[in-house]
Design an enzyme around this catalytic site. Sequence first.
Site, PDB file in Angstrom:
ATOM      1  N   LYS A 149      -1.333  -3.350  -4.243  1.00  0.00           N
ATOM      2  CA  LYS A 149      -1.663  -2.628  -3.016  1.00  0.00           C
ATOM      3  C   LYS A 149      -2.288  -3.593  -2.021  1.00  0.00           C
ATOM      4  O   LYS A 149      -3.182  -4.365  -2.378  1.00  0.00           O
ATOM      5  CB  LYS A 149      -2.605  -1.463  -3.327  1.00  0.00           C
ATOM      6  N   LYS A 186       7.915  10.865  -5.834  1.00  0.00           N
ATOM      7  CA  LYS A 186       6.738  11.448  -6.479  1.00  0.00           C
ATOM      8  C   LYS A 186       6.920  12.967  -6.523  1.00  0.00           C
ATOM      9  O   LYS A 186       6.705  13.645  -5.508  1.00  0.00           O
ATOM     10  CB  LYS A 186       5.465  11.090  -5.690  1.00  0.00           C
TER      11      LYS A 186
END
Length: 367
Positions: free
Chosen positions: A168, A276
Amino acid sequence: MDQMFCIKASIKAYSLKFKFEAGTSRGVLREKLTYFIQVSSDKFPGLIGIGEAGPLNGLSRDDVPDFLEKALKILKLVEKIAFRANQEEILSKLNAMDLNDFPSIRFALETAILDLTKGGERKILDCDFYNRGTALPINGLVWMGEKGFMEKQIDQKLEQGYNCIKMKIGAINFDQECELLEKIRSRFSEEKITIRVDANGAFTPENALEKLNRLADFGIHSIEQPIQPGLVQEMGKLCKETPIPIALDEELIGVYGRENRLKLLESIKPHFLILKPTLLGGIVATREWVKLAQLTNTGWWMTSALESNIGLNAIAQLTSTLKGEMPQGLGTGQLYHNNVDSPLRISNGKIYYDKELNWVLPEMLNQ
């Protein structure tokens, strides 16, 4: 013909506690509130099906103050539906409900009712992951934080046998992030270690291409959501000019209907999709995104949305049915002090279901 049945449903909140401060470009996470939906039926005496509704704070469509109140109303409606123990019929009836504003609840209901009809043993779908213990390759996730903390995570993931690392970026100094990437590349070639980065929309349309050009020096496999969702024209331009393949993530949230989904993909022309189920609306919605990805020659992989092992198990089984071959983002089961004990295990960069182990549900779910 299968006998019809109705369900009784309940929902309980559960606070998952992170083992560390998990940094993202949207802030630091210390706990994650999730909800477990339990279903039962006279047709399946003594059995309980469990699903997880885990809206993500500030991201999910169903991240609303009165979530529990709305969920209870939805459960009352579902209790009036007569189901048959047929997987596709169950999914079809739940998909026909107006739950687009509550994608995590639909996913939890799909999971819970399928679990119930398949014996209440956390089997959601017929798949090699559950039936045969076939492992799925996953990426090792490196959270944002101080440079030393990120460096330590990278070393741990490499020692643990991951050959795909996802980092990230977008919260600390960009130069420092580049230094970390350079360090990985100085030790491992692109053939040895795949590097993905996730910006969570941290770049601007003005500076994104410049940053992507810098990142390209480190042999990056792909970057997730470099700019904020909703900027379709800008994202399309970026996908055309980028030196690094771009994956859409948050961009897919709240896009419903096959035509709208296809239009988005044809407008932006991304290289990959990050799927997701909790955010997209469950099993049926995720399957459709996969079909459209195949139609438009777009790659894809599945990622959990910080669910407990209840939700993670359902996502892994769905991934297995869809024959996802790339490393998936399913390594979040080790994030929490108080996760649900489960047969899910990770070894050498893969997740698998070990039937020698049992589920141990929190006491609150046994009451």
